[in-house]
Scaffold this motif. Structure first.
Motif, mmCIF file in Angstrom:
data_model
loop_
_atom_site.group_PDB
_atom_site.id
_atom_site.type_symbol
_atom_site.label_atom_id
_atom_site.label_comp_id
_atom_site.label_asym_id
_atom_site.label_seq_id
_atom_site.Cartn_x
_atom_site.Cartn_y
_atom_site.Cartn_z
ATOM 1 N N ASP A 1 -14.153 60.114 43.998
ATOM 2 C CA ASP A 1 -13.445 60.663 42.844
ATOM 3 C C ASP A 1 -12.246 61.469 43.299
ATOM 4 O O ASP A 1 -11.161 61.372 42.730
ATOM 5 C CB ASP A 1 -14.393 61.562 42.045
ATOM 6 C CG ASP A 1 -15.635 60.801 41.622
ATOM 7 O OD1 ASP A 1 -15.501 59.606 41.287
ATOM 8 O OD2 ASP A 1 -16.733 61.390 41.657
ATOM 9 N N VAL A 2 -12.477 62.263 44.336
ATOM 10 C CA VAL A 2 -11.382 63.090 44.843
ATOM 11 C C VAL A 2 -10.265 62.185 45.361
ATOM 12 O O VAL A 2 -9.081 62.386 45.035
ATOM 13 C CB VAL A 2 -11.880 64.008 45.981
ATOM 14 C CG1 VAL A 2 -10.724 64.822 46.547
ATOM 15 C CG2 VAL A 2 -12.981 64.910 45.494
ATOM 16 N N ALA A 3 -10.635 61.188 46.146
ATOM 17 C CA ALA A 3 -9.642 60.272 46.715
ATOM 18 C C ALA A 3 -8.829 59.607 45.606
ATOM 19 O O ALA A 3 -7.595 59.569 45.643
ATOM 20 C CB ALA A 3 -10.343 59.221 47.564
ATOM 21 N N LEU A 4 -9.540 59.135 44.621
ATOM 22 C CA LEU A 4 -8.902 58.440 43.507
ATOM 23 C C LEU A 4 -7.868 59.333 42.830
ATOM 24 O O LEU A 4 -6.696 58.980 42.694
ATOM 25 C CB LEU A 4 -9.975 58.031 42.492
ATOM 26 C CG LEU A 4 -9.599 56.887 41.559
ATOM 27 C CD1 LEU A 4 -9.458 55.595 42.359
ATOM 28 C CD2 LEU A 4 -10.654 56.722 40.465
ATOM 29 N N LYS A 5 -8.331 60.500 42.442
ATOM 30 C CA LYS A 5 -7.459 61.414 41.703
ATOM 31 C C LYS A 5 -6.291 61.907 42.558
ATOM 32 O O LYS A 5 -5.205 62.189 42.045
ATOM 33 C CB LYS A 5 -8.270 62.595 41.200
ATOM 34 C CG LYS A 5 -7.482 63.508 40.268
ATOM 35 C CD LYS A 5 -8.377 64.109 39.213
ATOM 36 C CE LYS A 5 -7.551 64.940 38.224
ATOM 37 N NZ LYS A 5 -8.404 65.718 37.317
ATOM 38 N N SER B 1 -11.956 62.820 53.690
ATOM 39 C CA SER B 1 -12.933 63.195 54.704
ATOM 40 C C SER B 1 -12.269 63.971 55.826
ATOM 41 O O SER B 1 -12.818 64.954 56.330
ATOM 42 C CB SER B 1 -13.621 61.941 55.242
ATOM 43 O OG SER B 1 -14.473 62.256 56.311
ATOM 44 N N ARG B 2 -11.079 63.516 56.214
ATOM 45 C CA ARG B 2 -10.346 64.205 57.282
ATOM 46 C C ARG B 2 -10.011 65.627 56.896
ATOM 47 O O ARG B 2 -10.212 66.562 57.670
ATOM 48 C CB ARG B 2 -9.051 63.445 57.575
ATOM 49 C CG ARG B 2 -9.269 62.219 58.399
ATOM 50 C CD ARG B 2 -8.092 61.989 59.332
ATOM 51 N NE ARG B 2 -8.250 60.722 60.039
ATOM 52 C CZ ARG B 2 -7.914 59.562 59.508
ATOM 53 N NH1 ARG B 2 -7.389 59.493 58.291
ATOM 54 N NH2 ARG B 2 -8.110 58.453 60.192
ATOM 55 N N VAL B 3 -9.541 65.788 55.694
ATOM 56 C CA VAL B 3 -9.217 67.131 55.223
ATOM 57 C C VAL B 3 -10.471 68.000 55.274
ATOM 58 O O VAL B 3 -10.457 69.126 55.772
ATOM 59 C CB VAL B 3 -8.686 67.076 53.777
ATOM 60 C CG1 VAL B 3 -8.488 68.484 53.234
ATOM 61 C CG2 VAL B 3 -7.388 66.296 53.726
ATOM 62 N N LEU B 4 -11.545 67.409 54.792
ATOM 63 C CA LEU B 4 -12.810 68.118 54.713
ATOM 64 C C LEU B 4 -13.266 68.612 56.078
ATOM 65 O O LEU B 4 -13.752 69.737 56.219
ATOM 66 C CB LEU B 4 -13.859 67.155 54.151
ATOM 67 C CG LEU B 4 -14.935 67.707 53.258
ATOM 68 C CD1 LEU B 4 -14.322 68.484 52.126
ATOM 69 C CD2 LEU B 4 -15.773 66.557 52.725
ATOM 70 N N ASN B 5 -13.113 67.761 57.073
ATOM 71 C CA ASN B 5 -13.650 68.100 58.387
ATOM 72 C C ASN B 5 -12.600 68.532 59.393
ATOM 73 O O ASN B 5 -12.920 68.691 60.571
ATOM 74 C CB ASN B 5 -14.432 66.909 58.938
ATOM 75 C CG ASN B 5 -15.549 66.492 58.024
ATOM 76 O OD1 ASN B 5 -16.551 67.187 57.893
ATOM 77 N ND2 ASN B 5 -15.361 65.367 57.339
#
Lengths: 325, 325
Positions: free
Chosen positions: A6-10, A19-23
DNA sequence: TTGTAGGCGTTATCAC
DNA sequence: GTGATAACGCCTACAA
């Protein structure tokens, strides 16, 4: 439930980027990073730890198995284990065996199925082999399974010496020692060995009384004390292997009209908080429970990460002299 | 790690079949079933709960957040919550907030990320809104957040009445009430309301003393008692809002040379185990902690499964009269 | 700097 | 009765 998709889509990027941002891995332009962050915020996104655990093959959970958390010693242990686990980014799964081998075994299986990082064993109702074949990082408290499995205990022998020597130094002429059931191969039994050794060395009369297996059946303590005072009215010192037993001994003596510490001296073990809530405050041998908790977590982590670790951990005890000696 | 695939491979069937055997779903021939079982045994296979949780979107974990498990009340609560959770096939994740709002909030986030079945909130350091927006089954202990969130408490008002009325019935002429900080909007405050109401009704002199916010700082209790006895030497009854405070009151009175219960009567609250370990045994108001634990688990389960449930749960208390009144 | 695709171990769906 | 296959939500090669 809002997922990484959902995050990627938006955000108009791929899941990889999110995922990269997250980690914080790899290179990401500052603009996408902040955009992703904003969307995560907007969507109130929180990564699913279960999916992560599945991938990582680890849940970041430490299983803590104790006989009963409502026992003050284990309550404090749980408290400290949680404290240090939290600092390590781990959670604590609380398991009471309630002295039931079946439950203890089921809990061990459950913990393994949940891919815990490791197990802290404070309950010991199973056979040695059951613990040996765990194939999971494990630490035992107050029991030595074999050469392989690391254990933590306080210096029970020294504790027994300190308590016994104190009573002798105070002039006791006949000392009773109330301990748990010595059949159970617990390291706490060394307190009793120490008692026996010191007493023999000083050639003083003594009695040793073993309690029932069930440490949580407090009802037995009252009658044990009563019988002790009846059969050995000349006892003038009691070394109890737990503060709870010591408290009951104190109560029994008072009821029997004995003055503490004038007529009879009493010392307990563990130094649980409750001993200083009441009057007279109980003398006791203090175990470093906080350090036991810290070490438990550390030993799990080291085993998990393949770091070297020490297998025998015997921590120092301390004599806490108060008003009953 | 041995997976369902390994079992399938060795048994010469598909993973679907193994899964069916595992979950007793659909039709399977007796021969394959027993073969699969045998292979599972041989390979010592245990299904990975994490993978299951991921699919099911639920971990079968109940998060228990308390201020501090080493406090006897919460230790007992944890004990019972674990007991009933286990019967329901759930595990308990132990979270101490240690009265730190940041930690409490982090724990809540963590629990949600781990898809817990629900949260039992025994700690209350956050703002009302933080609890409202949880979107997770939740039960609060001893605090009413709003109309929506179910809560459990014992009948604090009745408990306050029982304690106060007992002291009055015993003839106390000036009664002190030591309670927690009334700023915190806890249901336990109703004990104090009840005290005030009953005292006014009887037109007896009284003093109310609030302790510090930090319930775990026992050091304060000694001086609070000392000051109370100094400033109000004519107090002949004390109603303390916890057994720990009551124990310190008892100790303070003894040290001040007062006889309990002859000169001054004392009653506590909670009926923690320790009160009967010592002499004199403390009178107290007993909360049904086991039932609180049972209900907590039940309310989580019912919310989770979409079953109807009761939002206000006020459990009966019981007067335990012992030797200090 | 970013995206595609495969897999972690399990279960559900639909075919055969 | 049994078997492919596609999810569950995430991460990590590898490719672009």
């Amino acid at each position: 439930m809002v997922t990484i998709h959902d995050v990627a889509l938006k955000a108009g990027v791929s899941v990889t980027t999110v995922s990269r941002v997250l980690n914080n891995r790899g290179y990401i332009s500052e603009s996408t990073r902040s955009k992703v962050y904003r969307i995560m915020e907007e969507l109130n996104y929180h990564p699913n730890e279960i999916a992560r655990s599945l991938l990582r093959k680890r849940s970041n959970i430490i299983g803590l198995i104790v006989p009963d958390v409502s026992h003050p010693f284990f309550a404090e242990l749980a408290n400290h284990v949680e404290y240090y686990a939290y600092q390590d980014g781990c959670k604590v799964l609380l398991c009471n065996s309630h002295l039931d081998p079946v439950k203890e075994k089921e809990y061990i299986e459950m913990l393994k199925r949940n891919m815990v990082d490791g197990i802290v064993m404070g309950s010991h109702t199973l056979q040695v082999d059951d613990y040996r074949n765990l194939h999971s990082p494990i630490v035992t408290i107050d029991r030595q399974i074999d050469e392989e499995i690391p254990y933590i205990s306080s210096d029970n022998y020294r504790g027994g010496e300190l308590a016994t020597e104190l009573l002798i130094a105070k002039g006791c002429k006949k000392i009773a020692h109330i301990c748990g059931n010595l059949e159970l191969k617990l390291l706490a039994n060394k307190r009793s060995s120490a008692f026996r050794d010191v007493m023999s060395r000083h050639d003083i009369e003594y009695v040793i009384i073993q309690t029932d297996m069930n440490v949580f059946d407090h009802a037995q303590y009252g009658s044990i004390i009563e019988r002790l005072l009846r059969e050995h009215p000349d006892v003038d010192g009691i070394f109890a292997t737990s503060d709870i037993i010591a408290a009951f001994a104190l109560k029994g003596c008072i009821k029997a009209g004995k003055k503490v510490p004038e007529d009879i001296r009493i010392i307990g073990y563990d130094d649980i908080g409750a001993v200083s809530w009441f009057e007279p405050e109980l003398s006791s041998i203090k175990q470093p429970i906080s350090e036991i908790g810290r070490l438990s977590v550390e030993l799990i982590r080291k085993q998990r990460d393949g770091e070297p670790f020490i297998r025998e951990n015997i921590l120092p005890v301390e004599l806490m002299e108060r008003s009953t000696t």
